[in-house]
Design an enzyme around this catalytic site. Structure first.
Site, mmCIF file in Angstrom:
data_model
loop_
_atom_site.group_PDB
_atom_site.id
_atom_site.type_symbol
_atom_site.label_atom_id
_atom_site.label_comp_id
_atom_site.label_asym_id
_atom_site.label_seq_id
_atom_site.Cartn_x
_atom_site.Cartn_y
_atom_site.Cartn_z
ATOM 1 N N CYS A 2 -29.967 18.419 -17.631
ATOM 2 C CA CYS A 2 -29.572 19.710 -18.181
ATOM 3 C C CYS A 2 -28.086 19.931 -17.918
ATOM 4 O O CYS A 2 -27.448 19.160 -17.212
ATOM 5 C CB CYS A 2 -30.386 20.828 -17.538
ATOM 6 S SG CYS A 2 -32.173 20.576 -17.641
ATOM 7 N N ARG A 27 -26.318 17.252 -23.037
ATOM 8 C CA ARG A 27 -27.153 16.992 -21.866
ATOM 9 C C ARG A 27 -28.568 17.537 -22.027
ATOM 10 O O ARG A 27 -29.444 17.247 -21.208
ATOM 11 C CB ARG A 27 -26.513 17.617 -20.621
ATOM 12 C CG ARG A 27 -25.152 17.065 -20.279
ATOM 13 C CD ARG A 27 -24.566 17.780 -19.081
ATOM 14 N NE ARG A 27 -25.285 17.458 -17.866
ATOM 15 C CZ ARG A 27 -24.965 16.480 -17.028
ATOM 16 N NH1 ARG A 27 -23.936 15.711 -17.289
ATOM 17 N NH2 ARG A 27 -25.660 16.264 -15.938
ATOM 18 N N TRP A 75 -32.956 20.399 -20.970
ATOM 19 C CA TRP A 75 -33.802 19.294 -21.431
ATOM 20 C C TRP A 75 -35.051 19.353 -20.574
ATOM 21 O O TRP A 75 -34.987 19.203 -19.360
ATOM 22 C CB TRP A 75 -33.083 17.959 -21.264
ATOM 23 C CG TRP A 75 -33.819 16.802 -21.867
ATOM 24 C CD1 TRP A 75 -33.780 16.386 -23.161
ATOM 25 C CD2 TRP A 75 -34.689 15.886 -21.184
ATOM 26 N NE1 TRP A 75 -34.573 15.276 -23.332
ATOM 27 C CE2 TRP A 75 -35.146 14.946 -22.137
ATOM 28 C CE3 TRP A 75 -35.136 15.766 -19.872
ATOM 29 C CZ2 TRP A 75 -36.013 13.908 -21.816
ATOM 30 C CZ3 TRP A 75 -36.002 14.736 -19.550
ATOM 31 C CH2 TRP A 75 -36.429 13.826 -20.514
ATOM 32 N N ASN A 99 -30.231 22.224 -12.383
ATOM 33 C CA ASN A 99 -30.339 20.911 -13.017
ATOM 34 C C ASN A 99 -30.925 19.960 -11.988
ATOM 35 O O ASN A 99 -30.389 19.823 -10.889
ATOM 36 C CB ASN A 99 -28.954 20.427 -13.469
ATOM 37 C CG ASN A 99 -28.984 19.007 -14.005
ATOM 38 O OD1 ASN A 99 -30.016 18.521 -14.454
ATOM 39 N ND2 ASN A 99 -27.843 18.334 -13.948
ATOM 40 N N GLY A 100 -32.023 19.293 -12.334
ATOM 41 C CA GLY A 100 -32.664 18.365 -11.410
ATOM 42 C C GLY A 100 -34.160 18.589 -11.377
ATOM 43 O O GLY A 100 -34.743 19.190 -12.283
ATOM 44 N N GLU A 478 -30.265 -3.826 -28.220
ATOM 45 C CA GLU A 478 -29.434 -2.635 -28.380
ATOM 46 C C GLU A 478 -29.482 -2.121 -29.815
ATOM 47 O O GLU A 478 -29.540 -0.908 -30.046
ATOM 48 C CB GLU A 478 -27.996 -2.950 -27.962
ATOM 49 C CG GLU A 478 -27.006 -1.817 -28.151
ATOM 50 C CD GLU A 478 -27.331 -0.563 -27.355
ATOM 51 O OE1 GLU A 478 -26.734 0.482 -27.652
ATOM 52 O OE2 GLU A 478 -28.186 -0.617 -26.440
ATOM 53 N N LYS A 482 -30.734 1.632 -30.834
ATOM 54 C CA LYS A 482 -29.938 2.586 -31.610
ATOM 55 C C LYS A 482 -30.752 3.139 -32.774
ATOM 56 O O LYS A 482 -30.732 4.336 -33.053
ATOM 57 C CB LYS A 482 -28.662 1.913 -32.155
ATOM 58 C CG LYS A 482 -27.577 1.714 -31.135
ATOM 59 C CD LYS A 482 -26.910 2.996 -30.743
ATOM 60 C CE LYS A 482 -27.009 3.370 -29.315
ATOM 61 N NZ LYS A 482 -27.654 2.807 -28.269
ATOM 62 N N GLU A 485 -33.509 5.515 -31.528
ATOM 63 C CA GLU A 485 -32.998 6.769 -30.976
ATOM 64 C C GLU A 485 -32.693 7.803 -32.050
ATOM 65 O O GLU A 485 -32.987 8.990 -31.878
ATOM 66 C CB GLU A 485 -31.712 6.500 -30.172
ATOM 67 C CG GLU A 485 -31.946 5.847 -28.826
ATOM 68 C CD GLU A 485 -30.645 5.558 -28.106
ATOM 69 O OE1 GLU A 485 -30.579 5.791 -26.892
ATOM 70 O OE2 GLU A 485 -29.690 5.088 -28.754
ATOM 71 N N HIS A 501 -44.555 -16.698 -30.965
ATOM 72 C CA HIS A 501 -45.504 -16.525 -29.865
ATOM 73 C C HIS A 501 -46.193 -15.163 -29.938
ATOM 74 O O HIS A 501 -46.417 -14.515 -28.910
ATOM 75 C CB HIS A 501 -44.790 -16.697 -28.523
ATOM 76 C CG HIS A 501 -44.258 -18.070 -28.309
ATOM 77 N ND1 HIS A 501 -45.051 -19.146 -27.982
ATOM 78 C CD2 HIS A 501 -42.995 -18.561 -28.418
ATOM 79 C CE1 HIS A 501 -44.316 -20.228 -27.876
ATOM 80 N NE2 HIS A 501 -43.057 -19.904 -28.142
ATOM 81 N N LYS A 597 -28.046 13.097 -23.116
ATOM 82 C CA LYS A 597 -26.979 12.123 -22.893
ATOM 83 C C LYS A 597 -26.997 11.564 -21.483
ATOM 84 O O LYS A 597 -26.822 10.375 -21.274
ATOM 85 C CB LYS A 597 -25.623 12.786 -23.176
ATOM 86 C CG LYS A 597 -24.436 11.839 -23.073
ATOM 87 C CD LYS A 597 -24.468 10.797 -24.164
ATOM 88 C CE LYS A 597 -23.281 9.863 -24.110
ATOM 89 N NZ LYS A 597 -23.433 8.758 -25.067
#
Length: 602
Positions: A2, A27, A75, A99-100, A478, A482, A485, A501, A597
């Site tokens: 947050c 955030r 968040w 925040n936490g 990656e 992307k 996301e 496989h 983020k």
């Protein structure tokens, strides 16, 4: 995860809070809220969703004159994104933002409920304000009540609290989550990140874990486990131009285009004519080191995987890469001859930070690769290489990944020089390629237009495979991340040789395969793997400097002289493809759902 802000001073507080929260919205943007105490009275506003909803709710509110104010963008970790669960959380006469994660909140909540306290939210944060007010009711002075409150808390937190019991005062505490105090004369600002106060404050102090205190007009007191502490500030930058969109549709798009510039900043003063130098590194850091362990999460983990290929191939140093959230709980065997490298864009990634602390307790030397100076991971590390990517506001990382990979490549050459594992001609070739990287990262208009056109084909289907070999396997991971996301389409990255496989069972015309086919590294092998998929009717988008006749779509790259130049050019292609698919689907590219983020909780 947050973002929190605070302000103590005479200016219009609503505007300062909302402007600060705007800078921190990356955030978390499930909900937002502000609380202001002015003339001894508290007022608050909350809204679900993006900050614009809060702006509308508070449009007619004015709050100039002496007073204190706090704000929060959320968040969700405990409790759904609702207005009741939004911060600030209120008691009878106080408000708190946090925040936490308070790990013992259930225990505290039961204790408070047994004393008649009524909770209105599902969050862990609400316990803080009720604990504080209970301590006030027991007769403690406000600051003593706050000290007793944080003494009871277990877990990670950055806390700001205001109360009618102490008008014009902000109480603050930090443990595990980022928090800074910034100053402009007698005005005092608080924030999770300095981006929220750049342009408003001139200097800042970045709190360490275990520090707490209070601010009131003309006085800021800071305390730690050993008692009162001196508050030593440092100057803040004054220019926020790099954090603006500058005509691009999204910050992510702007940041893709910036990569060719920021990669030069990453190399500046480090890539010399005949060697790589890091003035920030003491050579003693590497004495007695026989292996390297890299630990990171998400995109940074993919950068670490790329670095491992380079370190073993060129520097001849054994290297393992760990996902930080798994590493913390696997009871790893750690030996002092291992250099522990952590990678984090924000420097606040909770799992990575805890992994770093584990390694330090085991006696390992540590090196962090980070974009944010003064962050928790930087302060915890023995040494740091800053990536110099600049402010990255898009939640889906682009230029941070590019600069992390560049730092790992430079570190590889630095160690290769030090250990004499690089022949002079190999070193010269690597340095020459490195100096050409900014050009490989340039986005050509024709390429972007082509990917915009191609993206129309890839909006529907039952999934994507991104495949590559060697260095290009982490890039496949990656690229898939992307796309996931920001488009919300299912995508997986795979080593191309592993398709037979099991995964090839999914191959059909509705399976889209993004094939990374570099000329300089195992081209014939990857070509054979792609041919196997094509024979099973998979739709193939080939990215290569070599024409591939079986591709349904083909993007020709130009750099076929060095694997890393191909890597960076193909990286840009995968980023732009994800961007254009997401835009066609009507998504908010910069603020994808359910993501934040800076992941400051585990």
């Amino acid at each position: 995860m947050c973002g929190i802000v605070g302000y103590l001073g005479p200016k219009e507080k609503k505007s300062i809070l909302l402007d600060g929260l705007q800078e921190l919205e990356y955030r978390g943007y499930d909900s937002a809220g502000i609380a202001v105490i002015s003339q001894g009275k508290l007022q608050h506003f909350k809204a679900v969703g993006k900050l614009e909803n809060l702006r509308k709710k508070a449009a007619d509110f004015h709050s100039d004159g002496p007073g204190a104010a706090i704000g929060h963008t959320r968040w969700a970790t405990h409790g759904k994104p609702t207005e009741l669960n939004a911060h600030p959380h209120m008691g009878a006469f106080s408000y708190v933002v946090h925040n936490g994660i308070i790990e013992n909140y259930q225990e505290l909540k039961k204790e408070l409920e047994s004393e008649g306290v009524r909770f209105v939210s599902q969050t862990d944060t609400e316990t803080i304000v009720h604990l504080f007010e209970r301590n006030i009711q027991k007769g403690l002075e406000p600051f003593e009540a706050f000290k007793e409150t944080i003494r009871r808390l277990e877990g990670a937190y950055a806390i700001l609290l205001i109360s009618e019991a102490a008008p014009e005062t902000i109480f603050f505490a930090k443990n595990g989550s980022p928090l800074l105090i910034a100053f402009d004369g007698d005005e005092v600002y608080f924030a999770s990140s300095d981006t929220a106060v750049i342009g408003k404050a001139k200097e800042a102090y970045y709190l360490e874990d275990g520090e707490y205190g209070y601010a009131k007009p003309g006085e800021v007191k800071l305390f730690g486990p050993e008692g009162e502490k001196e508050l030593h500030t440092q100057p803040l930058p004054s220019d926020k131009a790099m954090a603006q969109k500058e005509g691009y549709r999204f910050f992510m798009e702007k940041e893709i285009y910036e990569q060719s510039t920021v990669i030069g900043d990453t190399m500046l003063g480090r890539v010399l004519e005949d060697r790589v130098e890091f003035e920030e590194l003491d050579p003693s850091l590497f004495e007695g080191i026989r292996s390297i362990k890299i630990c990171a999460c998400g995109t940074s983990y993919h950068a670490g995987l790329t670095g491992a290929y380079l370190l073993e191939r060129l520097a001849k140093i054994p290297c393992q890469v760990e996902i930080a959230s798994e590493f913390r709980y696997k009871e790893p065997l750690l030996t002092p001859d291992t250099l522990f490298i952590v990678i984090s864009q924000s420097g606040e990634t909770a799992d990575t930070l805890e992994a770093l602390k584990m390694a330090k307790r085991a006696g390992l030397k540590s090196l962090s690769i980070c974009n944010v100076d003064n962050s928790s991971i930087v302060r915890e590390s023995d040494a740091t290489i800053l990536t110099r990517a600049g402010i990255e506001k898009g939640v889906a990382s682009t230029k941070a990944f590019a600069t992390q990979v560049m730092v790992l490549w430079m570190l590889t050459l630095y160690l290769g020089q030090k250990h004499r594992t690089l022949a002079p001609e190999t070193l010269a070739k690597e340095l020459d390629a490195m100096r050409h990287t900014p050009r490989a990262l340039l986005v050509e208009e024709k390429l972007h237009e082509k990917l915009h056109r191609l993206s129309k084909r890839y909006l529907h289907g039952h999934g994507f495979f991104f495949i590559g070999r060697d260095l290009f396997f982490p890039l496949a991971l990656e690229g898939a991340l992307k796309l996931k996301e920001i488009s919300y389409l299912h995508a997986e990255g795979y080593p191309a040789g592993e398709m037979k496989h099991g995964p090839i069972a999914l191959a059909d015309a509705e399976l889209f395969t993004i094939a990374l086919m570099p000329k300089t590294l195992l081209y014939d092998k990857i070509k054979s793997n792609v041919e196997e998929l094509s024979a099973r009717d998979a739709t193939i988008l080939a990215i290569s400097p070599e024409e591939f006749e079986l591709a349904d779509d083909f993007v020709r790259t130009k750099n076929g002289d060095h694997p890393m130049l191909e890597f960076f050019e193909m990286m840009v292609v995968t980023q732009l493809l994800a961007l254009e698919i997401s835009i066609r689907l009507g998504n908010d590219v910069d603020m994808p759902r359910n993501l934040a983020k800076s992941v400051t909780v585990e």
